[in-house]
Design a protein around this motif. Sequence first.
Motif, PDB file in Angstrom:
ATOM      1  N   ALA A  14       0.835  -1.203   0.000  1.00  0.00           N
ATOM      2  CA  ALA A  14       0.000   0.000   0.000  1.00  0.00           C
ATOM      3  C   ALA A  14       0.873   1.258   0.000  1.00  0.00           C
ATOM      4  CB  ALA A  14      -0.935  -0.001   1.211  1.00  0.00           C
ATOM      5  N   ALA A  15       1.979   1.225   0.743  1.00  0.00           N
ATOM      6  CA  ALA A  15       2.897   2.371   0.781  1.00  0.00           C
ATOM      7  C   ALA A  15       3.553   2.594  -0.576  1.00  0.00           C
ATOM      8  CB  ALA A  15       3.954   2.154   1.864  1.00  0.00           C
ATOM      9  N   VAL A  16       3.936   1.512  -1.251  1.00  0.00           N
ATOM     10  CA  VAL A  16       4.524   1.631  -2.594  1.00  0.00           C
ATOM     11  C   VAL A  16       3.516   2.281  -3.546  1.00  0.00           C
ATOM     12  CG1 VAL A  16       5.243   0.289  -4.627  1.00  0.00           C
ATOM     13  CG2 VAL A  16       6.240  -0.196  -2.386  1.00  0.00           C
ATOM     14  N   GLU A  17       2.276   1.824  -3.514  1.00  0.00           N
ATOM     15  CA  GLU A  17       1.237   2.416  -4.374  1.00  0.00           C
ATOM     16  C   GLU A  17       1.057   3.899  -4.055  1.00  0.00           C
ATOM     17  OE1 GLU A  17      -2.312   0.065  -3.973  1.00  0.00           O
ATOM     18  OE2 GLU A  17      -1.293  -1.751  -4.647  1.00  0.00           O
ATOM     19  N   TRP A  18       1.057   4.248  -2.785  1.00  0.00           N
ATOM     20  CA  TRP A  18       0.915   5.634  -2.344  1.00  0.00           C
ATOM     21  C   TRP A  18       2.057   6.491  -2.903  1.00  0.00           C
ATOM     22  CZ3 TRP A  18      -2.402   8.772   0.165  1.00  0.00           C
ATOM     23  CH2 TRP A  18      -1.909   9.919   0.771  1.00  0.00           C
ATOM     24  N   LEU A  19       3.283   6.000  -2.735  1.00  0.00           N
ATOM     25  CA  LEU A  19       4.450   6.750  -3.216  1.00  0.00           C
ATOM     26  C   LEU A  19       4.437   6.899  -4.730  1.00  0.00           C
ATOM     27  CD1 LEU A  19       7.103   5.226  -0.792  1.00  0.00           C
ATOM     28  CD2 LEU A  19       6.191   7.571  -0.739  1.00  0.00           C
ATOM     29  N   HIS A  20       4.023   5.847  -5.441  1.00  0.00           N
ATOM     30  CA  HIS A  20       3.892   5.936  -6.909  1.00  0.00           C
ATOM     31  C   HIS A  20       2.940   7.060  -7.294  1.00  0.00           C
ATOM     32  CE1 HIS A  20       6.195   2.871  -8.948  1.00  0.00           C
ATOM     33  NE2 HIS A  20       5.809   1.953  -8.080  1.00  0.00           N
ATOM     34  N   VAL A 100       6.154   6.118   6.485  1.00  0.00           N
ATOM     35  CA  VAL A 100       4.789   5.960   5.976  1.00  0.00           C
ATOM     36  C   VAL A 100       4.085   4.987   6.910  1.00  0.00           C
ATOM     37  CG1 VAL A 100       3.336   5.107   4.088  1.00  0.00           C
ATOM     38  CG2 VAL A 100       5.402   6.434   3.562  1.00  0.00           C
ATOM     39  N   THR A 101       2.939   5.417   7.443  1.00  0.00           N
ATOM     40  CA  THR A 101       2.143   4.518   8.272  1.00  0.00           C
ATOM     41  C   THR A 101       0.882   4.129   7.520  1.00  0.00           C
ATOM     42  OG1 THR A 101       0.965   6.322   9.390  1.00  0.00           O
ATOM     43  CG2 THR A 101       2.991   5.518  10.431  1.00  0.00           C
ATOM     44  N   VAL A 102       0.499   2.877   7.711  1.00  0.00           N
ATOM     45  CA  VAL A 102      -0.701   2.346   7.068  1.00  0.00           C
ATOM     46  C   VAL A 102      -1.535   1.684   8.162  1.00  0.00           C
ATOM     47  CG1 VAL A 102      -1.595   0.779   5.302  1.00  0.00           C
ATOM     48  CG2 VAL A 102       0.623   1.908   4.949  1.00  0.00           C
ATOM     49  N   VAL A 103      -2.781   2.112   8.283  1.00  0.00           N
ATOM     50  CA  VAL A 103      -3.685   1.519   9.260  1.00  0.00           C
ATOM     51  C   VAL A 103      -4.861   0.926   8.498  1.00  0.00           C
ATOM     52  CG1 VAL A 103      -5.169   1.899  11.259  1.00  0.00           C
ATOM     53  CG2 VAL A 103      -2.995   3.147  11.062  1.00  0.00           C
ATOM     54  N   GLY A 104      -5.043  -0.386   8.666  1.00  0.00           N
ATOM     55  CA  GLY A 104      -6.118  -1.088   7.988  1.00  0.00           C
ATOM     56  C   GLY A 104      -5.763  -2.547   7.822  1.00  0.00           C
ATOM     57  N   ASN A 105      -6.549  -3.235   7.018  1.00  0.00           N
ATOM     58  CA  ASN A 105      -6.324  -4.650   6.746  1.00  0.00           C
ATOM     59  C   ASN A 105      -6.395  -4.904   5.252  1.00  0.00           C
ATOM     60  OD1 ASN A 105      -6.144  -6.043   9.384  1.00  0.00           O
ATOM     61  ND2 ASN A 105      -8.127  -5.064   9.689  1.00  0.00           N
ATOM     62  N   ASP A 108      -9.021  -3.688   2.545  1.00  0.00           N
ATOM     63  CA  ASP A 108      -9.621  -2.384   2.817  1.00  0.00           C
ATOM     64  C   ASP A 108      -9.489  -1.505   1.579  1.00  0.00           C
ATOM     65  OD1 ASP A 108     -10.219  -3.090   5.380  1.00  0.00           O
ATOM     66  OD2 ASP A 108      -8.710  -1.813   6.339  1.00  0.00           O
ATOM     67  N   ALA A 109     -10.585  -0.918   1.153  1.00  0.00           N
ATOM     68  CA  ALA A 109     -10.565  -0.049  -0.023  1.00  0.00           C
ATOM     69  C   ALA A 109      -9.837   1.261   0.255  1.00  0.00           C
ATOM     70  CB  ALA A 109     -11.985   0.230  -0.493  1.00  0.00           C
ATOM     71  N   ASN A 110      -9.926   1.734   1.492  1.00  0.00           N
ATOM     72  CA  ASN A 110      -9.324   3.020   1.839  1.00  0.00           C
ATOM     73  C   ASN A 110      -8.576   2.949   3.169  1.00  0.00           C
ATOM     74  OD1 ASN A 110     -10.370   4.578  -0.413  1.00  0.00           O
ATOM     75  ND2 ASN A 110     -12.375   4.286   0.548  1.00  0.00           N
ATOM     76  N   PRO A 111      -7.401   2.312   3.187  1.00  0.00           N
ATOM     77  CA  PRO A 111      -6.639   2.321   4.434  1.00  0.00           C
ATOM     78  C   PRO A 111      -6.198   3.751   4.745  1.00  0.00           C
ATOM     79  CG  PRO A 111      -5.284   1.516   2.630  1.00  0.00           C
ATOM     80  CD  PRO A 111      -6.679   1.671   2.094  1.00  0.00           C
ATOM     81  N   VAL A 112      -5.958   4.011   6.000  1.00  0.00           N
ATOM     82  CA  VAL A 112      -5.477   5.328   6.408  1.00  0.00           C
ATOM     83  C   VAL A 112      -3.959   5.339   6.239  1.00  0.00           C
ATOM     84  CG1 VAL A 112      -5.291   6.979   8.306  1.00  0.00           C
ATOM     85  CG2 VAL A 112      -7.385   5.624   8.018  1.00  0.00           C
ATOM     86  N   ILE A 113      -3.483   6.182   5.330  1.00  0.00           N
ATOM     87  CA  ILE A 113      -2.047   6.273   5.049  1.00  0.00           C
ATOM     88  C   ILE A 113      -1.584   7.677   5.398  1.00  0.00           C
ATOM     89  CG2 ILE A 113      -0.258   6.164   3.274  1.00  0.00           C
ATOM     90  CD1 ILE A 113      -2.010   4.137   1.793  1.00  0.00           C
ATOM     91  N   GLU A 114      -0.500   7.736   6.179  1.00  0.00           N
ATOM     92  CA  GLU A 114       0.123   9.018   6.508  1.00  0.00           C
ATOM     93  C   GLU A 114       1.585   8.944   6.101  1.00  0.00           C
ATOM     94  OE1 GLU A 114      -1.138  11.205  10.124  1.00  0.00           O
ATOM     95  OE2 GLU A 114      -1.951   9.237  10.698  1.00  0.00           O
ATOM     96  N   HIS A 115       2.091  10.069   5.588  1.00  0.00           N
ATOM     97  CA  HIS A 115       3.462  10.135   5.084  1.00  0.00           C
ATOM     98  C   HIS A 115       4.166  11.324   5.721  1.00  0.00           C
ATOM     99  CE1 HIS A 115       6.200  10.744   1.306  1.00  0.00           C
ATOM    100  NE2 HIS A 115       6.881  10.359   2.364  1.00  0.00           N
TER     101      HIS A 115
END
Length: 126
Positions: A14-20, A100-105, A108-115
């Motif tokens: 999920a973090a890789v997708e976010w950074l992309h 990068v923090t990811v909260v969810g499972n 999950d369609a929309n995990p909470v991601i903070e950078h």
Amino acid sequence: MSEHNEVGKWGEKAAVEWLHKLGYTIRECDWRIGHRDIDIIALTEDMRTVVFVEVKTRASSVLARPEDAIDLRKIRNIGLAANAYVKMNKINLDTRFDIVTVVGNEGDANPVIEHWEDAFNPMLAY
């Protein structure tokens, strides 16, 4: 693989997708030297900075925030691993350390991601 390892791997994806989406180029995932590792090594969109990213994933942030798991020992190890990576690859660019923090499972369609850009300086961990 244990459940927490599966959650961690999902969080790193999920973090890789976010950074992309933010324009980063991913150079490495789960890069290791000895017993030290760096979750993600990326280049900024302008290709001027190598970013060493520590990813912390939790199913919930009720008991503890994911970023609280990054202690001085972890910061030192990331710094040592990053130093080895820079030397091995003869990197002559700026460097930065992000979280990068990811909260969810998984699923999950929309995990909470903070950078957090420039979240820590390993040189100050001594």
